[in-house]
Design a protein around this motif. Structure first.
Motif: not given
Length: 771
Positions: A552-557, A620-624, A638-642, A710-712
């Motif tokens: 979750x934190x990484x996704x917000x970051x 590149x950030x959005x894809x990788x 990854x679910x938390x990231x989204x 894109x990230x989803x």
């Protein structure tokens, strides 16, 4: 939601094929209407020779930029096409179809952007010319501007609906898997076009304003400013091409989510009904475009809002009628829902009522956001008036007032979107699949207004360009100037409204795509023959699990990093423009005297090179980033990231868009004569606020919308591979971690290279100052 069952079990009967065929024909009719509207716009008068010369310069600059951008993005499309083909699928047919329709989605997105830019660059001189007419000039100028947007809107709904219908017609039950590629192609191209176009337009706008209005004290679109042509070009490649592609991908991705979930929840009827709803949106769009006309003495924004609400009500009635005509009265009468959970948990669900309420939620959401965003960014309401009043105490208070408006409006808008998501989700009862389908149907309900929304969005840059051309040519005087000033202010508000609605579609689509992500993981686990109790801890989805919380934190970051990269890119490119315009003023005194023509092409070239160079890092950030999290930490994080990206992205996008809109219209208030008008300290203060808000509202803010999707979609596509490598043999662990490490290295390298770029293009310290 078993997609492998869908691929094998759902086939289209002759009557089903007829329905999909009718939807495809409706899509083609939408395209035909779009070309008819285009013809109507181009039939309008083009104004004086000087206006036409300026218009041609803008057309040439915009076309040259997009051609170069498409060549650059072609490399990305080829690489992603090959990577998609390498990812596993249930059948070779689905794998090939997913890759091919990825390219189709990308090409459609690019086509929408190019058509939008092409028509907008021809409509701007026609709007300026219409404003010169003594009788009915205001009404005609508004009609030409709005029907320009209407043509782009019809192209958007036509291509989006035709693409989805074609996939369903060809692949039937396998359509959801193929549609992932279609939506991904649309979203990826839209994100690059949104970022690149946003950097171009705001570099020219910010740089030109700082040197022209603040330093030299000349008007915004004064022809002596070398950045004026680039600014007008930027409006078209950013706000027309970029935003048109953005709204198209919103349309495409929302349909992807609805069709995936509908086929699992309601079987074949759930696969087809989400096509019927946006087909109704074609009728809605035609109605909304043709009834939009300002009455004498009526504000332009009021006329546009009235048309939107009328068309939305009309759409709601038709969608309810379609639900009761097409869907059965009980769940047991549905054809063949393929999710066992649905069969056991749906209970006494009435599909007709369920679908009607879900679609209504989406339509009502669009109306509320229109009102809410209009309140916080419209010149007639208190928030923007407060920005104007704050100018009396300097630029700092203007900036603070705009930031406060952005923060506050983000809360209200996010709560409204959350209420819509939760309300739709509750409709599904205990079945998560049906609940997610309800969220997707709410999104399709919102999609019925997309044709009008695109018209509202394109209206903004066309009106802005028309005012710029009028000022540069000097051929529009008296009441015509007032008409174009009013339309420009209306356009600022409509652009902010469409950005708010676009982020709402992103949230609805992303929430619905969670179901697809969950499905991909479940299917991969079953295919591996792994028992749930034997799964690694990285498969835990609970938010209180530390690994998920880290996600979750990484996704917000990532949302913060993406926004920072986009704004920094504008800052660097705008710095280059500042140095170039200063240099021209210094080396050629005849420019300020009006006897020498500035080198407009040099500034256009700088904007083009800088924007294409800068768009790679955010992309590149959005894809990788999701690849790094998924392969490095697992599917749970990854679910938390989204979740973190969606929550933070929603608030950030609204904050940036509404702050920028409030600053821009605060400046318009002063320029209309409030607190002394142009040339005063109050005006200079609002110009600073506007330049701060430019990359907020037209670069970083709207780019977050495609970023989320894109990230989803990247997460959905890589989920099976992540699962396979996570629960396979111990030998697969190094492979999984190596993939994550490569993704991290690519992100770090891109950011480092971006940060090393200099703002200055000066050859010496003396170059950075005006002599």
């Amino acid at each position: 939601m078993s997609r492998h069952i869908l691929a094998e079990g759902l086939t289209l009967s002759s009557s089903d094929q007829t329905i999909v065929g009718v939807v495809a024909v409706v899509a083609l009719i939408a395209l035909a209407i779009g070309f008819w509207l285009r013809k109507e716009v181009l039939a309008a008068g083009q104004g004086t020779e000087r206006m036409q010369d300026i218009g041609r310069a803008v057309q040439e600059g915009a076309s040259a930029y997009l051609n170069r951008q498409f060549k650059t993005l072609g490399v990305f499309v080829v690489i992603v096409f090959l990577l998609l083909f390498a990812l596993p699928a249930d059948t070779m047919s689905e794998r090939v179809g997913r890759s091919i329709f990825f390219v189709v989605g990308a090409v459609f997105s690019a086509t929408i952007g190019y058509l939008g830019m092409s028509l907008a660059t021809r409509a701007n001189i026609r709007v300026a010319s219409a404003a010169r007419e003594e009788s009915g000039g205001r009404e005609k100028a508004m009609r030409v501007a709005f029907r320009t947007g209407g043509a782009v809107g019809m192209f958007t709904v036509g291509l989006g609906l035709f693409g989805a219908a074609l996939v369903v017609l060809v692949y039937a039950g396998g359509a959801p898997k193929v549609l992932e590629g279609f939506g991904f192609g649309a979203a990826l191209l839209a994100m690059f076009m949104r970022v690149g176009g946003g950097i171009f337009t705001k570099a020219a706008d910010v740089g030109g304003d700082l040197v022209g209005k603040v330093e030299a004290g000349i008007p915004e679109d004064d022809p002596r400013n070398a950045a004026t042509i680039a600014d007008n070009v930027g409006d078209n490649v950013g706000d027309c091409a970029g935003m048109a592609a953005d709204l198209f991908e919103s349309y495409a991705v929302m349909l992807v989510a609805a069709l995936i979930l509908g086929s699992a929840a309601f079987g074949l009827q759930g696969l087809l009904f989400p096509l019927i709803v946006p087909a109704i949106g074609v009728i809605t769009a035609v109605l909304g475009v043709y009834i939009t006309r300002a009455k004498p003495g009526e504000g332009g924004l009021k006329a546009i809002n009235r048309s939107f609400y009328i068309s939305a009500v009309f759409s709601a009635v038709l969608c309810i009628a379609a639900a009761y005509l097409y869907l059965p009265g009980s769940f047991g009468e549905l054809g063949n829902p393929t999710d066992a959970e649905v069969v056991t948990q749906a209970g006494s669900l009435d599909p007709r009522l369920f679908a009607s309420v879900a679609v209504l939620i989406g339509i009502v959401l669009a109306g509320i956001i229109l009102w809410l965003t209009g309140y916080f960014t419209g010149t007639e309401h208190k928030p923007v008036k407060d920005v104007g009043d704050s100018a009396l105490t300097g630029a700092a208070t203007v900036v603070l007032a705009g930031i406060a408006i952005g923060f506050e409006s983000a809360v209200y808008t996010a709560l409204v979107i959350s209420a819509a998501v939760f309300g739709a989700f509750v409709l599904g009862g205990v079945s998560v699949t049906v609940a997610l389908f309800a969220v997707a149907l709410a999104g399709t309900g919102l999609l019925t207004t997309v044709g009008v929304i695109v018209a509202m969005d394109t209206f903004g840059p066309v009106a802005d360009n028309a005012q710029g051309i009028a000022e540069m040519s000097g051929d529009v005087t008296g009441p015509g100037v007032e008409v174009l000033t009013e339309l420009d202010a209306v356009g600022n508000t409509t652009k902010a409204i469409t950005k708010g609605i676009a982020i709402a579609t992103a949230v609805l689509a992303a929430t619905a795509l969670f179901g697809s992500y969950r499905d991909a993981i479940t299917n991969a686990i079953k295919a591996a023959g792994q028992a749930a109790g034997e799964l690694p801890r990285s498969f835990g989805f609970e938010v209180f699990t530390p690994s998920t919380l880290v996600g979750v934190i990484i996704g917000a970051s990532v949302v913060f990093m993406f926004s920072g990269l986009a704004i920094n890119a504008v800052s660097r490119a705008a710095g280059a423009i500042v140095f170039e315009v200063r240099k021209q003023f210094r080396e050629e005194p005849g420019i300020m005297a009006g006897t020498v023509r500035p080198d407009y092409g040099r500034v256009v070239d700088i904007c083009t090179k800088d924007s294409l160079r800068e768009l790679a890092t955010p992309g590149l950030l959005a894809i990788f980033a999701p690849i790094a999290v998924g392969f490095g930490l697992g599917v749970g994080p990854l679910a938390g990231y989204l979740a973190g990206a969606i929550a933070c992205g929603t608030l950030m996008a609204i904050f940036l868009a509404n702050s920028g809109g409030a600053w821009d219209n605060g400046k318009k208030l002063i320029e209309d004569g409030v607190h002394g008008g142009k040339g005063t300290d109050a005006h200079a203060a609002t110009v600073i606020g506007d330049t701060v808000g430019d990359p907020f509202k037209d670069t970083a803010g709207p780019a977050i919308n495609p970023l989320i999707k894109v990230m989803n979609l990247v997460s959905v596509l890589i989920a099976p591979a992540v699962v396979t490598l996570s629960i396979g043999s111990s030998a697969s662990t190094p492979v999984r971690l190596a993939i994550a490490a490569v993704a991290v290295i690519i992100i770090v390298a891109a950011v480092v290279v971006s940060k090393r770029r200099s703002t200055s293009i000066a050859d010496s310290p003396a170059e950075a100052s005006v002599s």
